[in-house]
Design a protein around this motif. Structure first.
Motif, PDB file in Angstrom:
ATOM      1  N   VAL A  35       6.417   1.854  -0.625  1.00  0.00           N
ATOM      2  CA  VAL A  35       6.163   0.851  -2.079  1.00  0.00           C
ATOM      3  C   VAL A  35       7.180  -0.135  -1.891  1.00  0.00           C
ATOM      4  N   ASP A  36       6.832  -1.129  -2.247  1.00  0.00           N
ATOM      5  CA  ASP A  36       7.682  -2.348  -2.225  1.00  0.00           C
ATOM      6  C   ASP A  36       7.463  -3.159  -3.630  1.00  0.00           C
ATOM      7  N   ILE A  37       8.338  -2.634  -4.450  1.00  0.00           N
ATOM      8  CA  ILE A  37       8.066  -3.405  -5.911  1.00  0.00           C
ATOM      9  C   ILE A  37       9.176  -4.454  -6.123  1.00  0.00           C
ATOM     10  N   LYS A  38       8.494  -5.481  -6.884  1.00  0.00           N
ATOM     11  CA  LYS A  38       9.152  -6.694  -7.324  1.00  0.00           C
ATOM     12  C   LYS A  38       9.011  -6.681  -8.884  1.00  0.00           C
ATOM     13  N   THR A  39       9.430  -7.864  -9.415  1.00  0.00           N
ATOM     14  CA  THR A  39       9.233  -8.061 -10.783  1.00  0.00           C
ATOM     15  C   THR A  39       7.692  -8.364 -11.092  1.00  0.00           C
ATOM     16  N   GLY A  40       7.170  -7.485 -11.773  1.00  0.00           N
ATOM     17  CA  GLY A  40       5.664  -8.026 -12.259  1.00  0.00           C
ATOM     18  C   GLY A  40       4.627  -7.751 -11.199  1.00  0.00           C
ATOM     19  N   PHE A  41       5.074  -7.406  -9.918  1.00  0.00           N
ATOM     20  CA  PHE A  41       4.046  -6.934  -9.041  1.00  0.00           C
ATOM     21  C   PHE A  41       4.685  -5.969  -7.935  1.00  0.00           C
ATOM     22  N   ALA A  42       3.700  -5.468  -7.055  1.00  0.00           N
ATOM     23  CA  ALA A  42       4.176  -4.808  -5.778  1.00  0.00           C
ATOM     24  C   ALA A  42       3.148  -4.505  -4.822  1.00  0.00           C
ATOM     25  N   PHE A  43       3.544  -3.955  -3.713  1.00  0.00           N
ATOM     26  CA  PHE A  43       2.694  -3.941  -2.485  1.00  0.00           C
ATOM     27  C   PHE A  43       2.949  -2.101  -2.223  1.00  0.00           C
ATOM     28  N   VAL A  44       1.833  -1.570  -2.186  1.00  0.00           N
ATOM     29  CA  VAL A  44       1.829  -0.367  -1.645  1.00  0.00           C
ATOM     30  C   VAL A  44       1.085  -0.172  -0.310  1.00  0.00           C
ATOM     31  N   GLU A  45       1.909   0.341   0.744  1.00  0.00           N
ATOM     32  CA  GLU A  45       1.483   0.502   2.112  1.00  0.00           C
ATOM     33  C   GLU A  45       0.711   1.950   2.139  1.00  0.00           C
ATOM     34  N   MET A  46      -0.559   2.070   2.617  1.00  0.00           N
ATOM     35  CA  MET A  46      -1.183   3.089   2.633  1.00  0.00           C
ATOM     36  C   MET A  46      -1.397   3.394   4.392  1.00  0.00           C
ATOM     37  N   GLU A  47      -1.348   4.672   4.700  1.00  0.00           N
ATOM     38  CA  GLU A  47      -1.674   4.980   6.349  1.00  0.00           C
ATOM     39  C   GLU A  47      -3.069   4.558   6.550  1.00  0.00           C
ATOM     40  N   ASP A  48      -3.952   4.979   5.730  1.00  0.00           N
ATOM     41  CA  ASP A  48      -5.362   4.913   6.326  1.00  0.00           C
ATOM     42  C   ASP A  48      -6.040   3.680   5.488  1.00  0.00           C
ATOM     43  N   LEU A  49      -6.908   2.986   6.201  1.00  0.00           N
ATOM     44  CA  LEU A  49      -7.785   1.906   5.596  1.00  0.00           C
ATOM     45  C   LEU A  49      -8.614   2.416   4.334  1.00  0.00           C
ATOM     46  N   ARG A  50      -9.291   3.292   4.707  1.00  0.00           N
ATOM     47  CA  ARG A  50     -10.226   4.308   3.866  1.00  0.00           C
ATOM     48  C   ARG A  50      -9.463   4.451   2.419  1.00  0.00           C
ATOM     49  N   ASP A  51      -8.369   5.145   2.682  1.00  0.00           N
ATOM     50  CA  ASP A  51      -7.785   5.545   1.595  1.00  0.00           C
ATOM     51  C   ASP A  51      -7.381   4.203   0.602  1.00  0.00           C
ATOM     52  N   ALA A  52      -6.839   2.891   1.310  1.00  0.00           N
ATOM     53  CA  ALA A  52      -6.225   1.756   0.661  1.00  0.00           C
ATOM     54  C   ALA A  52      -7.421   1.387  -0.085  1.00  0.00           C
ATOM     55  N   GLU A  53      -8.753   1.236   0.358  1.00  0.00           N
ATOM     56  CA  GLU A  53      -9.803   0.643  -0.177  1.00  0.00           C
ATOM     57  C   GLU A  53     -10.172   1.804  -1.263  1.00  0.00           C
ATOM     58  N   ASP A  54     -10.198   3.110  -1.168  1.00  0.00           N
ATOM     59  CA  ASP A  54     -10.542   3.655  -2.129  1.00  0.00           C
ATOM     60  C   ASP A  54      -9.522   3.728  -3.346  1.00  0.00           C
ATOM     61  N   ALA A  55      -8.307   3.389  -3.169  1.00  0.00           N
ATOM     62  CA  ALA A  55      -7.219   3.226  -4.187  1.00  0.00           C
ATOM     63  C   ALA A  55      -7.587   1.905  -5.090  1.00  0.00           C
ATOM     64  N   VAL A  56      -7.809   0.961  -4.213  1.00  0.00           N
ATOM     65  CA  VAL A  56      -8.451  -0.295  -4.979  1.00  0.00           C
ATOM     66  C   VAL A  56      -9.594  -0.011  -6.011  1.00  0.00           C
ATOM     67  N   LYS A  57     -10.654   0.710  -5.473  1.00  0.00           N
ATOM     68  CA  LYS A  57     -11.628   0.947  -6.302  1.00  0.00           C
ATOM     69  C   LYS A  57     -11.371   1.991  -7.417  1.00  0.00           C
ATOM     70  N   GLU A  58     -10.533   3.198  -7.226  1.00  0.00           N
ATOM     71  CA  GLU A  58     -10.393   4.176  -8.113  1.00  0.00           C
ATOM     72  C   GLU A  58      -9.232   3.800  -9.124  1.00  0.00           C
ATOM     73  N   LEU A  59      -8.411   3.089  -8.731  1.00  0.00           N
ATOM     74  CA  LEU A  59      -7.126   2.837  -9.455  1.00  0.00           C
ATOM     75  C   LEU A  59      -7.146   1.562 -10.173  1.00  0.00           C
ATOM     76  N   ASN A  60      -7.795   0.553  -9.846  1.00  0.00           N
ATOM     77  CA  ASN A  60      -7.689  -0.515 -10.599  1.00  0.00           C
ATOM     78  C   ASN A  60      -8.242  -0.421 -12.038  1.00  0.00           C
ATOM     79  N   GLY A  61      -7.118  -0.970 -12.724  1.00  0.00           N
ATOM     80  CA  GLY A  61      -7.125  -0.746 -14.160  1.00  0.00           C
ATOM     81  C   GLY A  61      -6.598   0.374 -14.985  1.00  0.00           C
ATOM     82  N   SER A  62      -5.876   0.950 -13.836  1.00  0.00           N
ATOM     83  CA  SER A  62      -5.016   2.262 -14.506  1.00  0.00           C
ATOM     84  C   SER A  62      -3.923   1.581 -15.186  1.00  0.00           C
ATOM     85  N   LYS A  63      -3.325   2.221 -15.971  1.00  0.00           N
ATOM     86  CA  LYS A  63      -2.011   2.010 -17.132  1.00  0.00           C
ATOM     87  C   LYS A  63      -0.694   2.622 -16.387  1.00  0.00           C
TER      88      LYS A  63
END
Length: 80
Positions: A35-63
């Motif tokens: 997890v690379d966190i900056k002011t106002g944004f971050a990048f999260v590296e995931m091991e598996d492409l499918r998991d990364a795509e699932d994270a975008v679908k499932e976690l977008n809009g989380s608080k």
């Protein structure tokens, strides 16, 4: 740029958000490499492409810390 895995861009991140907040949120989807966190944004590296795509679908809009985050696959994400 996914040197370790598949990178997810996290936008609209609260200044109060911490690395552990993101790690805890993403680890329910799959293995988090970094997890690379900056002011106002971050990048999260995931091991598996499918998991990364699932994270975008499932976690977008989380608080996190009162802010609704936006997720998308990082533009520098590797293809395979």
């Amino acid at each position: 740029m996914g040197k370790y895995g598949y990178s997810v861009f996290v936008g609209n991140l609260s200044r109060r958000a911490r690395r552990d907040d993101l790690y805890d949120l993403f680890r329910d989807i799959g293995k988090v490499v970094e997890v690379d966190i900056k002011t106002g944004f971050a990048f999260v590296e995931m091991e598996d492409l499918r998991d990364a795509e699932d994270a975008v679908k499932e976690l977008n809009g989380s608080k996190i810390e009162g802010e609704r985050i936006s997720l998308e696959m990082s533009k520098g994400c590797r293809d395979k």
